[in-house]
Motif scaffolding. Sequence first.
Motif, short mmCIF file in Angstrom:
data_model
loop_
_atom_site.label_atom_id
_atom_site.label_comp_id
_atom_site.label_asym_id
_atom_site.label_seq_id
_atom_site.Cartn_x
_atom_site.Cartn_y
_atom_site.Cartn_z
N ILE A 136 13.63 -17.67 -30.70
CA ILE A 136 13.34 -17.77 -29.50
C ILE A 136 14.33 -18.45 -28.58
N ARG A 137 14.73 -19.52 -29.34
CA ARG A 137 15.93 -20.40 -28.68
C ARG A 137 17.17 -19.32 -28.41
N ALA A 138 17.47 -18.64 -29.43
CA ALA A 138 18.74 -17.74 -29.07
C ALA A 138 18.59 -16.73 -28.14
N TYR A 139 17.53 -16.05 -28.17
CA TYR A 139 17.70 -14.89 -27.03
C TYR A 139 16.41 -15.06 -25.92
N GLY A 140 15.61 -15.98 -26.02
CA GLY A 140 14.76 -16.38 -24.94
C GLY A 140 14.80 -17.94 -24.47
N GLU A 141 13.75 -18.21 -24.48
CA GLU A 141 13.45 -19.71 -23.61
C GLU A 141 12.38 -20.42 -24.28
N VAL A 142 12.72 -21.58 -24.75
CA VAL A 142 11.62 -22.86 -24.99
C VAL A 142 11.37 -23.54 -23.98
N LEU A 143 10.03 -23.51 -23.40
CA LEU A 143 9.85 -24.46 -22.24
C LEU A 143 9.02 -25.66 -22.88
N LYS A 144 8.41 -25.74 -24.04
CA LYS A 144 7.75 -26.60 -24.69
C LYS A 144 7.61 -26.55 -25.99
N GLU A 145 7.85 -27.59 -26.91
CA GLU A 145 7.89 -27.71 -28.28
C GLU A 145 7.26 -28.98 -28.87
N ASP A 146 6.18 -29.03 -29.44
CA ASP A 146 5.13 -29.88 -30.01
C ASP A 146 4.98 -30.04 -31.31
#
Length: 412
Positions: free
Chosen positions: A381-391
Motif C-alpha cells: 500500500i505504501r509503495a503503490y497507494g497511500e497510507v492515511l492512518k496506521e494504528d
Amino acid sequence: MIDLSKKKEKVVLVAVALEEEEKAKSSLEELEELVKTAGAEVVGTVIQNRDAIHPGTYVGSGKLDELKWLVWETEADGIVCDDELSPAQIGNLKDVLDCKIMDRTLVILDIFAGRASTKEGKIQVELAQLKYRQSRLTGLGTSLSRLGGGIGTRGPGEKKLEMDRRLIKSRIAQLNRELQDVRRHREVTREQRSRNHVPVAAIVGYTNAGKSTLLNQLTDSDVLEEDQLFATLDPTTRALKLPGGQRILLTDTVGFINKLPHNLIEAFKSTLEEAKYADLILHVVDMSNPQMDEQMYVTYETLENLGVLNKTVITVFNKCDKAEPGTLIRDFKSDARVTVSARTGENIPKLLDMLEEWSRGRNMEIRRVYPYSEAGKIQIIRAYGEVLKEDYREEGIYVEGSIPKELYGKVN
C-alpha cells in the motif's frame, strides 16, 4: 579581416488564403517563426486570395510576376510556401523564379533534423525526410544538392540526397526495420511501467506552449527548454512525488503544429503514442498566444488522429504571467482546468492538488486490520497507494488508505 560567419539564407514567404485572409496571415506568422528557428531570414511576404491553390504554380500568374520581382528586389535565396508543394509545382516555380523552392513541410523536417538527438529521433527524422523526397526527386532538382547549404540540407538524411529512387526505397525499408526494433523496446518499457502500477500522465500541447518548462518545474528536472518551436523532440519521462506521497510518471511529448506533415506523424507515431497509452493527458496551452483556441483545436485533432480517446484531460493554461488581463479560458473537452506559470511557479500547488485528486480517484479505499503476519501487505500500500492512518493494536495493524484497483485483491 575575412568574415567567416555563416551567411543567413534570405527567403520570401508565400501563402494562399482560401478562407479569410486573417487566418492566412496568422499561419504566415507561424511559418516565419519556423523559418527563423531553421536559421533563415524573412525578407518579404506574399498572400494571394484564391478559391483553390493553383495546381501548377501554387499562386496565379499575376502573383507569380509580383513574386519574381520581390525575389529579385530583396536578393532572396528562395521562397517558402505555406502548404506542401507537389513535384510539378516545385519544378514550375523553379523554372519561373530561378531560385530555391521550399515548402512548410521541408522547413519543419529541417528543424526536426537539427533537433533529433537520440537514435530513435534520428531514425524517425531520416525516414520522414526520405519519404518526402522520394516523390520529389524530379521536382526538387538541383535544390537537393548538398552544395548550397541552408534549409533542407541538414540532418541525418543529407548524405542520401543524391541517391536514386531504388536506393531510397532500400534505405526506407532498412529504417523501418530499425524503427520496429525501437518500437518493440518502447513497448517493453510501457509494459514494465504497467507492471509497476505507477500511473502515467502524458504532457501534450502545441509546440512552444511550455511543456518542457512545466516538466522541469514539477519534477525539478533539467530538460532543454527554449522559447522557440520544437525545442525538444525526444520524449522524456520523469517521476513526480505528489504531496500525499503517491508517485506518478510524467512524459513530455513532441509538440504539435498546424499542418504537421503526414510523413512526420507516421515516423513519430511510436513517440506520439506515449499519449495513447497514458492514464492522464495534461494538455498544456499557451494562454498568452492570440491563436490559443486554434492551437487547442489542432492539438485535439492530432490526438484524435492518433486514437487518443476517452482519457481524463486536465488543461493547463500556461504563461498566465505573460497573458493579457481578463483572457478568457475555456476548454469544453477537458475534465478540469487550471491557469499556471511554469516559469514562475504560480499556481503549481493547485495543479499538484488536481493530480493528487485524480490519482486518488483511481484508487480503492482500504479500512482494515492486518495481522502482524501480513504486515508485508501494508508495504505494498505504501509503495503503490497511500497510507492515511496506521494504528498498532493488539490484534494487528489498523490501516486506512487507498490502493490502485488492480492491486486491491493483493492486499484485501
